[in-house]
Motif scaffolding. Structure first.
Motif, PDB file in Angstrom:
ATOM      1  N   PRO A   1     -42.740 -22.347  14.750  1.00 35.45           N
ATOM      2  CA  PRO A   1     -44.553 -21.670  13.753  1.00 35.45           C
ATOM      3  C   PRO A   1     -45.274 -23.445  13.043  1.00 35.45           C
ATOM      4  CG  PRO A   1     -42.277 -20.861  13.141  1.00 35.45           C
ATOM      5  CD  PRO A   1     -41.905 -21.554  14.317  1.00 35.45           C
ATOM      6  N   LEU A   2     -46.443 -23.601  13.218  1.00 38.75           N
ATOM      7  CA  LEU A   2     -46.618 -24.941  12.250  1.00 38.75           C
ATOM      8  C   LEU A   2     -46.514 -24.384  10.944  1.00 38.75           C
ATOM      9  CD1 LEU A   2     -48.685 -27.265  14.773  1.00 38.75           C
ATOM     10  CD2 LEU A   2     -45.949 -26.827  14.402  1.00 38.75           C
ATOM     11  N   ASP A   3     -45.594 -24.219   9.999  1.00 40.66           N
ATOM     12  CA  ASP A   3     -45.806 -23.267   8.494  1.00 40.66           C
ATOM     13  C   ASP A   3     -46.149 -23.928   7.762  1.00 40.66           C
ATOM     14  OD1 ASP A   3     -43.092 -24.106   8.951  1.00 40.66           O
ATOM     15  OD2 ASP A   3     -42.539 -22.632   8.981  1.00 40.66           O
ATOM     16  N   ARG A   4     -46.036 -25.536   7.400  1.00 45.09           N
ATOM     17  CA  ARG A   4     -46.461 -26.026   6.558  1.00 45.09           C
ATOM     18  C   ARG A   4     -46.884 -27.358   6.731  1.00 45.09           C
ATOM     19  NH1 ARG A   4     -43.557 -30.429   5.831  1.00 45.09           N
ATOM     20  NH2 ARG A   4     -43.381 -30.313   2.902  1.00 45.09           N
TER      21      ARG A   4
ATOM     22  N   ALA B   1     -34.574 -26.225  15.940  1.00 43.96           N
ATOM     23  CA  ALA B   1     -34.863 -26.582  14.564  1.00 43.96           C
ATOM     24  C   ALA B   1     -36.014 -27.462  13.997  1.00 43.96           C
ATOM     25  CB  ALA B   1     -33.805 -27.445  14.134  1.00 43.96           C
ATOM     26  N   TYR B   2     -36.460 -26.856  12.740  1.00 37.48           N
ATOM     27  CA  TYR B   2     -37.788 -27.525  12.755  1.00 37.48           C
ATOM     28  C   TYR B   2     -38.506 -26.948  11.300  1.00 37.48           C
ATOM     29  CZ  TYR B   2     -39.210 -22.803  12.417  1.00 37.48           C
ATOM     30  OH  TYR B   2     -39.261 -21.088  12.507  1.00 37.48           O
ATOM     31  N   GLY B   3     -38.988 -28.257  10.691  1.00 34.58           N
ATOM     32  CA  GLY B   3     -39.763 -28.277   9.375  1.00 34.58           C
ATOM     33  C   GLY B   3     -40.072 -29.603   8.890  1.00 34.58           C
TER      34      GLY B   3
ATOM     35  N   VAL C   1     -51.829 -26.215   9.834  1.00 33.14           N
ATOM     36  CA  VAL C   1     -50.780 -24.871   9.767  1.00 33.14           C
ATOM     37  C   VAL C   1     -51.859 -23.568  10.940  1.00 33.14           C
ATOM     38  CG1 VAL C   1     -50.361 -23.930   7.313  1.00 33.14           C
ATOM     39  CG2 VAL C   1     -50.717 -26.908   7.935  1.00 33.14           C
ATOM     40  N   GLY C   2     -50.520 -22.933  10.600  1.00 34.72           N
ATOM     41  CA  GLY C   2     -51.139 -21.452  10.763  1.00 34.72           C
ATOM     42  C   GLY C   2     -50.771 -21.466  12.688  1.00 34.72           C
ATOM     43  N   ALA C   3     -50.900 -22.846  13.717  1.00 33.72           N
ATOM     44  CA  ALA C   3     -50.733 -22.573  14.913  1.00 33.72           C
ATOM     45  C   ALA C   3     -49.265 -22.871  15.479  1.00 33.72           C
ATOM     46  CB  ALA C   3     -50.914 -24.248  15.614  1.00 33.72           C
ATOM     47  N   ALA C   4     -48.875 -22.513  16.123  1.00 31.84           N
ATOM     48  CA  ALA C   4     -47.567 -22.831  16.719  1.00 31.84           C
ATOM     49  C   ALA C   4     -47.433 -23.519  18.336  1.00 31.84           C
ATOM     50  CB  ALA C   4     -47.574 -21.364  17.173  1.00 31.84           C
TER      51      ALA C   4
END
Length: 860
Positions: free
Chosen positions: A816-819, A780-782, A755-758
């Motif tokens: 973004p890797l946000d989760r 599209a991401y998640g 998490v926090g990387a991209a």
């Protein structure tokens, strides 16, 4: 003998009383208690006899009484004050006049309007909502111009046979006896609307105007001498007749309604509407008429379609496909093809607008959505249901992106809140009803005063119910000698539950009868008795609904319970006000999620009632655990009988162990403190939300103002933007088969993504005959589901870096890797233009043929 003609002879008022006519013919009186008080003073006994109908009052009052009033200086002062108050209300700036960029005028079309019991042009919730919409528009100064039909026999009045079977009656209505005026040309002749019909027939209609505060309501009436008998009968009954008849009504409402608006604006100088709001699909043909106007003014069909869509709002109220109006295709071809056709509007284009999965049917809701750039359901849950129902109109898009939003319905509190409750709040409550703040002041109300008012409202309901019950039993053939028990029917001190609505099967009128022994025990409990007041109409063609009513009536006829449960025939606005004000609890138990919104429970809440309801419609989003009770739903149980059994048992348990316990839990001073705590919380928490004023503000801000801006943008410079946008849409649609996402690769993921990387994405997109400016490429991401589907994804714009000679474009973007958890991404291409309202508007999308970039490990 029967009269060969019926008409109303209107009273000639003395000059001194001329302002009475002004007050009578503005329906603001229907929500203005001071004006009603003035009418009552004209003749108190007569006022009761005419059922609080001001037009009937003036038609029946004697010349001698009018002469007395004309010489009564105190009455004349009150009359002058009331007239001055109305004029100030009609002319002073209000909320809407403070807004920038608002629409000059908004046309609002509905097949029915519930304004007042004295103007019976409604059947149920759709009409009552439309009436509340107009009243709120009047209060807020929103420049709505409304359009409907004038039904000479209204919907129907309801009575019961001796066996408890619903009987329908269609009393004749004379417009001369209603608060209406005929729209006339400058020369004094009635305005006539004309529609061409097959077989060289012409349909004529005149236009009546009902003034609803500041809002003119135009009602088209085909009962004119110019028409043959079939034509005169088109506006005979609300929702009456067969398929051909229904189509004719909807043609008159939509096509004739636009022509009526043009005539009204020409005759009065009223601004032409910039926005057209279709309340359900019944008026959908209005879009075709506006396209005809523009194509005859030298626009192509596609150009006119874009101009019309930009300024059109469509509201769907239907949670099931069976509730949508659908006509045989050949019937549409007959009316819009051949000699009756419009030369500039090809019938094949009309048929394409209403095309659905069944090639033989023309779908009015589908046409309404294709003709509107903005579409909404009437509660959050209904918005979800509608997106699922109509998702095939936007193939390839996730449900969240189907462009159907939601605005939850509201109610016009001055119409529905008991006057005593207004007065209890020291005249502060009306101000609260105009805004969505300050409701915490409800907590300052005295428990004793609030409980006293609740008792007054409950007592009024009991007295009104006894009168209606006695009248109904007499109509069923009972003699006065048999009706002594009615004097003790219901009890003004007993917990009173109300259930009143239309009677389709999904509303489950008879769920309460599932276990009749247990229901009887609840009704006759010696310590915590319950009484139930029921009302509702079944559609005349709905035999199943009529059987449900008969089952309720048969149970309520039983001598041991008839003093505790009653069915009151002829549910109308007057009875609705009596019940929503007087009941302690409002019961609603539909099959979830088939209640689009519902509003009667909102009215009860504003009167200090508590809701006991399945979590459906508006209650699903605003139930908070303390403002009433939610009946548990047996979701997933496929057997309907088993589902009813489970939900009925839950209903009985709630009434016995929670509702009754709290109502009868009295303090030393006799007050149900815990009950009143819930009532105050309900008023404070729901009060700001359930108002028609809040609803209308949402429409203005979220739909009307954006629609007006879009309409202006496309019509500027002699519709040059509409022409350019239509050409762009045609070009993009034709070229879209050549658009593909050919390759996607990523960098920066690493072996252990955290998490926090991209991630940096690179995509190659074949644009075919399009340019990069015609499209939007998105990452599209998640979160991903068990089948690698993206769940409620986020979207990031990718940037075009270069375009090859063969039309292949290269895009980059960052994800973004946000989760944490299972994570995935893909790339998609959609059309892009400044004038589209949503990403899915054109219904075009390109995605990789195979899923790409799924990261099924856990992000840390």
């Amino acid at each position: 003998m029967r009269a060969i003609r019926r008409f109303t002879v209107r009273t000639v008022l003395p000059t001194e009383l001329a302002a009475l006519g002004e007050l009578v013919h503005n329906l603001r009186w229907s929500w203005h208690p001071e004006t009603l008080d003035l009418f009552a003073e004209v003749d108190a006994d007569l006022w009761e006899q005419v059922g609080h109908d001001p037009v009937a009052l003036l038609g029946a009052v004697t010349p001698a009484r009018l002469a007395e009033l004309a010489a009564d200086r105190r009455f004349l002062r009150r009359l002058a004050d009331a007239a001055d108050d109305l004029r100030e209300y009609m002319t002073s700036p209000r909320w809407y006049q403070t807004l920038p960029d608002g629409a000059r005028a908004i046309a609002y079309f509905s097949p029915e309007f519930g304004i007042a019991a004295a103007l019976p042009q409604y059947s149920g919730g759709l009409g009552i909502l439309a009436g509340d919409h107009l009243k709120a528009a009047s209060d807020l100064g929103v420049p709505i111009l409304a359009v409907g039909l004038l039904y000479r026999h209204g919907y129907f009045t309801q009575s019961l046979s001796p066996e408890g079977w619903q009987l329908e009656h269609y009393p004749s209505l004379d417009p001369g006896g209603l608060p209406l005026s005929l729209l006339k040309e400058a020369d004094g002749s009635p305005v006539k609307i004309r529609l061409g019909l097959p077989d060289e027939r012409v349909l004529h209609a005149q236009v009546w105007v009902a003034q609803v505060g500041r809002v003119p309501l135009l009602l088209l009436d085909s009962d004119v001498a110019d028409n043959d008998n079939a034509g005169r009968d088109i506006t005979d009954r609300l929702y009456g007749g067969g398929t051909d008849h229904r189509l004719m009504q909807e043609l008159l409402l939509g096509v004739g309604g636009v022509r009526a608006i043009r005539a009204y604006c020409r005759a009065t100088g009223h601004p032409e509407p910039e926005v057209f709001h279709t309340n359900e699909g019944h008026a959908g043909f209005l879009g075709l008429e506006r396209i005809r106007e523009l194509t005859e003014a030298r626009l192509t069909f596609d150009e006119a379609l874009e101009a019309v869509r930009a300024g059109t709002v469509f509201t769907t109220h239907t949670p099931v496909p069976a509730g949508i109006d659908r006509f045989p295709v050949e019937l549409i071809e007959r009316h819009f093809g051949g000699p009756a056709s419009w030369p500039t509007v090809p019938v094949e284009r009309i048929l394409a607008l209403g095309a659905e999965a069944d090639p033989g049917r023309f779908n009015m809701a589908v046409m309404g959505m294709r003709l509107a750039q903005r579409v909404n359901g009437v509660s959050q849950l209904h918005g979800e249901v509608s997106r699922e129902m109509f998702k095939d109109l936007w193939p390839g898009f996730d449900l969240d992106e189907v462009p159907i939003g939601s605005i939850t319905n509201g109610v016009h509190a001055p119409t529905w809140v008991g006057r005593e409750l207004m007065e209890l709040a020291g005249r502060e409550l009306p101000a609260l009803l105009e805004r969505a703040r300050g409701w915490e002041g409800i907590q300052k109300l005295s428990d004793a005063d609030l409980w006293e008012i609740r008792g007054v409202l409950r007592r009024r309901l009991v007295e009104g119910a006894r009168a209606r019950l006695r009248r109904s039993w007499r109509e069923r053939g009972a003699s006065d000698a048999e009706l002594g028990w009615i004097d003790d029917a219901l009890d003004p001190d007993v917990l009173t539950i109300g259930f009143a609505r239309r009677v389709p099967s999904y509303k489950r009128l008879t769920l309460m009868l599932r276990d009749q022994r247990r229901l009887t025990e609840l009704l006759l409990d010696p310590d915590k008795p319950v009484q139930i007041v029921i009302a509702g109409k079944a559609h005349p063609a709905d035999e199943g609904g009529k059987k449900l009513i008969q089952q309720i009536v048969k149970f309520a006829d039983q001598a041991d319970v008839r003093h505790r449960i009653v069915f009151l025939p002829d549910y109308d606005m007057a009875l609705g006000q009596l019940m929503t004000q007087g009941c302690d609890v409002w019961l609603n138990n539909p099959l979830r999620p088939l209640e689009a919104s519902g509003t009667s429970g909102m009215k009860s809440a504003l009167n200090g009632g508590l809701n006991l309801s399945i979590r459906d419609g508006w209650w699903d989003e605003w139930y908070d655990g303390n403002n009433g009770w939610a009946i548990p739903t047996a979701d997933g149980v496929s057997d309907p009988d088993r589902r009813d059994e489970l939900e009925a048992a839950a209903l009985y348990d709630l009434i016995e162990h929670e509702v009754s316990d709290r109502f009868y839990d009295r303090a030393f001073d006799g007050l149900p403190r815990r009950w009143l705590e819930m009532v105050k919380h309900t008023l404070a928490s729901l009060g700001p939300k359930v108002l028609a004023g809040r609803m209308l503000r949402d429409y203005v801000v979220g739909l009307y103002t954006p629609a007006a801006k879009s309409a202006r943008a496309l019509s500027a410079d002699a519709y040059a933007p509409a022409k350019a946008f239509a050409a762009w849409r045609v070009r993009v649609t034709r070229a879209w088969p050549g658009v593909r996402v050919e390759h996607v690769e990523a960098s920066g993921v690493g072996d252990t993504p955290e998490v926090g990387a991209a991630i940096e994405l690179h995509a190659t997109v074949a644009l075919g005959d399009l340019e990069p400016g015609d499209v939007l490429v998105q990452a599209a991401y998640g979160r991903v589901g068990p089948h690698d589907e993206l769940v409620h994804p986020s979207y990031g714009k990718m940037t075009c870096q270069s375009v090859d000679d063969d039309g292949r474009a290269h895009y980059t973007g960052v994800v973004p890797l946000d989760r944490t958890g299972a994570f995935g991404y893909t790339v998609r291409v959609v059309p892009d233009h400044p004038l589209v309202a949503t990403t899915a508007e054109l219904g075009l999308i390109a995605v990789p043929e195979e899923p790409v970039g799924m990261t099924n490990g856990t992000l840390r």
